[in-house]
Motif scaffolding. Structure first.
Motif, PDB file in Angstrom:
ATOM      1  N   HIS A  90       0.855  -1.153  -0.144  1.00 56.08           N
ATOM      2  CA  HIS A  90      -0.029   0.050   0.062  1.00 56.08           C
ATOM      3  C   HIS A  90       0.969   1.211   0.001  1.00 56.08           C
ATOM      4  O   HIS A  90       2.206   1.211   0.356  1.00 56.08           O
ATOM      5  CB  HIS A  90      -1.003   0.023   0.944  1.00 56.08           C
ATOM      6  N   VAL A  91       0.322   2.200  -0.399  1.00 55.12           N
ATOM      7  CA  VAL A  91       1.151   3.597  -0.658  1.00 55.12           C
ATOM      8  C   VAL A  91       0.450   4.799   0.002  1.00 55.12           C
ATOM      9  O   VAL A  91      -0.854   4.996  -0.227  1.00 55.12           O
ATOM     10  CB  VAL A  91       1.512   3.846  -2.141  1.00 55.12           C
ATOM     11  N   ILE A  92       1.374   5.644   0.621  1.00 54.72           N
ATOM     12  CA  ILE A  92       0.863   6.905   1.184  1.00 54.72           C
ATOM     13  C   ILE A  92       1.773   7.869   0.572  1.00 54.72           C
ATOM     14  O   ILE A  92       3.006   7.792   0.422  1.00 54.72           O
ATOM     15  CB  ILE A  92       0.860   7.063   2.596  1.00 54.72           C
ATOM     16  N   LEU A  93       1.327   8.661  -0.193  1.00 53.08           N
ATOM     17  CA  LEU A  93       2.121   9.912  -0.993  1.00 53.08           C
ATOM     18  C   LEU A  93       2.157  11.270  -0.425  1.00 53.08           C
ATOM     19  O   LEU A  93       0.993  11.749   0.186  1.00 53.08           O
ATOM     20  CB  LEU A  93       1.476   9.934  -2.242  1.00 53.08           C
ATOM     21  N   GLU A  94       3.166  11.769   0.032  1.00 46.63           N
ATOM     22  CA  GLU A  94       3.129  13.175   0.476  1.00 46.63           C
ATOM     23  C   GLU A  94       2.961  13.897  -0.704  1.00 46.63           C
ATOM     24  O   GLU A  94       2.941  13.802  -1.756  1.00 46.63           O
ATOM     25  CB  GLU A  94       4.661  13.367   1.007  1.00 46.63           C
ATOM     26  N   LYS A  95       2.181  15.244  -0.296  1.00 46.64           N
ATOM     27  CA  LYS A  95       1.707  16.144  -1.189  1.00 46.64           C
ATOM     28  C   LYS A  95       2.906  16.702  -2.151  1.00 46.64           C
ATOM     29  O   LYS A  95       4.027  16.935  -1.337  1.00 46.64           O
ATOM     30  CB  LYS A  95       0.905  17.295  -0.559  1.00 46.64           C
ATOM     31  N   PRO A  96       2.649  17.252  -3.293  1.00 43.60           N
ATOM     32  CA  PRO A  96       1.774  16.883  -4.338  1.00 43.60           C
ATOM     33  C   PRO A  96       1.851  15.704  -4.690  1.00 43.60           C
ATOM     34  O   PRO A  96       2.956  15.318  -5.291  1.00 43.60           O
ATOM     35  CB  PRO A  96       1.810  18.230  -5.284  1.00 43.60           C
ATOM     36  N   ALA A  97       0.799  14.768  -4.750  1.00 46.69           N
ATOM     37  CA  ALA A  97       1.069  13.467  -5.104  1.00 46.69           C
ATOM     38  C   ALA A  97       1.602  13.489  -6.362  1.00 46.69           C
ATOM     39  O   ALA A  97       2.561  12.663  -7.100  1.00 46.69           O
ATOM     40  CB  ALA A  97      -0.333  12.707  -4.975  1.00 46.69           C
ATOM     41  N   CYS A  98       1.019  14.172  -7.428  1.00 43.62           N
ATOM     42  CA  CYS A  98       1.360  14.345  -8.883  1.00 43.62           C
ATOM     43  C   CYS A  98       0.802  15.544  -9.417  1.00 43.62           C
ATOM     44  O   CYS A  98      -0.097  16.197  -8.750  1.00 43.62           O
ATOM     45  CB  CYS A  98       0.734  13.114  -9.761  1.00 43.62           C
ATOM     46  N   LEU A  99       1.205  16.049 -10.646  1.00 46.38           N
ATOM     47  CA  LEU A  99       0.779  17.378 -11.273  1.00 46.38           C
ATOM     48  C   LEU A  99       0.090  17.208 -12.533  1.00 46.38           C
ATOM     49  O   LEU A  99      -0.102  18.145 -13.248  1.00 46.38           O
ATOM     50  CB  LEU A  99       1.999  18.211 -11.382  1.00 46.38           C
ATOM     51  N   SER A 100      -0.230  15.884 -12.863  1.00 41.00           N
ATOM     52  CA  SER A 100      -0.969  15.682 -14.111  1.00 41.00           C
ATOM     53  C   SER A 100      -2.068  14.472 -13.943  1.00 41.00           C
ATOM     54  O   SER A 100      -2.236  13.786 -13.016  1.00 41.00           O
ATOM     55  CB  SER A 100      -0.323  15.231 -15.121  1.00 41.00           C
ATOM     56  N   ALA A 101      -3.189  14.619 -14.635  1.00 41.72           N
ATOM     57  CA  ALA A 101      -4.123  13.932 -14.674  1.00 41.72           C
ATOM     58  C   ALA A 101      -4.042  12.439 -14.886  1.00 41.72           C
ATOM     59  O   ALA A 101      -4.260  11.556 -14.547  1.00 41.72           O
ATOM     60  CB  ALA A 101      -5.311  14.516 -15.419  1.00 41.72           C
ATOM     61  N   ASN A 102      -3.064  12.509 -16.092  1.00 39.58           N
ATOM     62  CA  ASN A 102      -2.412  11.236 -16.699  1.00 39.58           C
ATOM     63  C   ASN A 102      -1.787  10.592 -15.448  1.00 39.58           C
ATOM     64  O   ASN A 102      -1.937   9.379 -15.300  1.00 39.58           O
ATOM     65  CB  ASN A 102      -1.471  11.532 -17.587  1.00 39.58           C
ATOM     66  N   ASP A 103      -1.032  11.209 -14.795  1.00 37.85           N
ATOM     67  CA  ASP A 103      -0.177  10.361 -13.376  1.00 37.85           C
ATOM     68  C   ASP A 103      -1.046   9.800 -12.540  1.00 37.85           C
ATOM     69  O   ASP A 103      -1.061   8.984 -11.989  1.00 37.85           O
ATOM     70  CB  ASP A 103       0.810  11.453 -12.942  1.00 37.85           C
ATOM     71  N   ALA A 104      -2.187  10.635 -12.304  1.00 36.83           N
ATOM     72  CA  ALA A 104      -3.399  10.359 -11.266  1.00 36.83           C
ATOM     73  C   ALA A 104      -3.936   8.919 -11.827  1.00 36.83           C
ATOM     74  O   ALA A 104      -4.187   8.071 -11.092  1.00 36.83           O
ATOM     75  CB  ALA A 104      -4.275  11.517 -10.955  1.00 36.83           C
ATOM     76  N   HIS A 105      -4.206   9.074 -13.181  1.00 37.36           N
ATOM     77  CA  HIS A 105      -4.926   7.829 -13.598  1.00 37.36           C
ATOM     78  C   HIS A 105      -4.035   6.548 -13.749  1.00 37.36           C
ATOM     79  O   HIS A 105      -4.384   5.591 -13.254  1.00 37.36           O
ATOM     80  CB  HIS A 105      -5.049   8.291 -15.134  1.00 37.36           C
TER      81      HIS A 105
END
Length: 363
Positions: A90-105
């Motif tokens: 499992h993963v917890i990401l410190e902010k900002p997790a990502c800067l693009s919608a593609n990365d979130a996907h």
């Protein structure tokens, strides 16, 4: 989640000072410290059971762990999270997790495929004053929301000048992504985590002498007051959400104001609600935080509990650690939240995303 066995990827100030001690309170065991900087790794040698030390992410570094807490430079978040998820963590990401919608996907799809969870740290929405604000919105005190103003402006608060925080190739963005993520975490939650379709932005480069205005409460040892800062120090954005409401965002690592201040104002059909406080750990704070509801010219102060600065971080871990791997509804909410926040970052920083989409202006 039972018996969290944690691999910290990145071991900077926030890990040493905040996340590691709070995880210990949750009966988590820190198994592995992964950081190229040897002094950062050695800072954990006094734990009851000394964690393994590794200079980079590898299968061996992740061995024996079921949770990866990623606090590395922003540019590495997505690749490191995917590697950990593919190993069953499992993963917890410190902010900002990502800067693009593609990365979130990509993060969400790998989470689904691996059958593990991906969470983003969320302290701001676990604050007592923000909780009181959310309760007022749920009661209908402000009616239908038209616009939300969010700002977090520091007097002197540049994080570790000369480090990855101020380098565009590692941080990817400046105060708008750093402070702005916390603000959007709250604003987008108030609106139910809509997608952001467009943004008009002005990202302001740091002044030549701005590295001297370091965030001294961090007690960083590797800052450099003569280093250039090549990400924005201030950011101003107007974001259009898919539901119609606007979010107006203002952030500054350094400014002309007297104290560090966070202000969130909700404008609605039935009233106006304003929270005035200070997020984070700066000691140059608003001394008397307030939450005021204004209806027809009458101001009504709303109460909330006093709390220490670290309390929202503790609340986040206490609530989320227990649900990891246990609640499908919670997992889907995390996906929606990540998609919403990433759409805002994509609109604000289109150079991190495929061409098209946001309306963006940069000097």
């Amino acid at each position: 989640m039972k018996d969290p066995c944690v691999a910290f990827i990145g071991a900077g100030w926030v890990v040493r000072t905040i996340w590691a001690p709070l995880l210990a309170q949750q009966a988590a065991r820190i198994v592995s410290i992964i950081d190229p900087h040897l002094p950062s790794r050695e800072a954990f040698s006094d734990l009851p059971v000394a964690p393994r030390q590794h200079g980079c992410v590898s299968d061996k570094a992740l061995e024996g762990c079921n949770l990866a807490f990623i606090c590395s430079p922003n540019a590495r978040h997505v690749s490191q999270a995917i590697r950990a998820m593919n190993k069953g963590l499992h993963v917890i990401l410190e902010k900002p997790a990502c800067l693009s919608a593609n990365d979130a996907h990509a993060l969400i799809e790998h989470s689904r495929q691996a059958g593990v969870e991906v969470l983003v740290t969320a302290a701001a929405s676990h604050r007592s004053d923000v909780g009181a604000m959310l309760e007022a919105v749920a009661r209908g005190d402000v009616g239908n929301l038209h616009c939300i103003d969010v700002s977090w402006r520091r007097r002197n608060g540049v994080p570790r000048p000369g480090s990855w925080f101020t380098r565009a190739d590692q941080a990817l963005a400046g105060s708008g992504a750093d402070l702005g993520w916390h603000l959007l975490e709250v604003a987008l939650q108030v609106l139910g985590y809509p997608l952001v379709d467009a943004a008009l932005c002005n990202h302001v480069p740091a002044a030549p002498d701005e590295a001297s205005r370091e965030a001294t409460w961090r007690e960083d040892e590797d800052g450099n007051s003569t280093s250039a800062i090549d990400v924005e120090s201030q950011s101003y954005s107007c974001l259009q959400t898919r539901g119609g409401a606007l979010i107006r965002l203002s952030t500054a690592w350094a400014s002309h104001q007297r104290q560090d201040e966070t202000v969130i104002t909700l404008y609605g059909s039935a009233g106006q609600l304003c929270l005035r406080t200070t997020f984070g750990f700066s000691q140059n704070r608003v001394k008397h935080p307030s939450l005021v509801l204004s209806v027809a010219g009458i101001d009504t102060p709303l109460g909330f509990a006093d709390e220490e600065n670290v309390a929202p971080y503790r609340q986040f871990l206490a609530r989320r650690i227990a649900l990891i791997g246990e609640c499908a509804a919670s997992r889907e909410l995390e996906y929606r939240k990540l998609q919403s926040l990433a759409s805002a970052m994509s609109a604000m920083y289109p150079h991190q995303s495929p061409p098209g989409g946001a309306l963006h202006r940069q000097p």
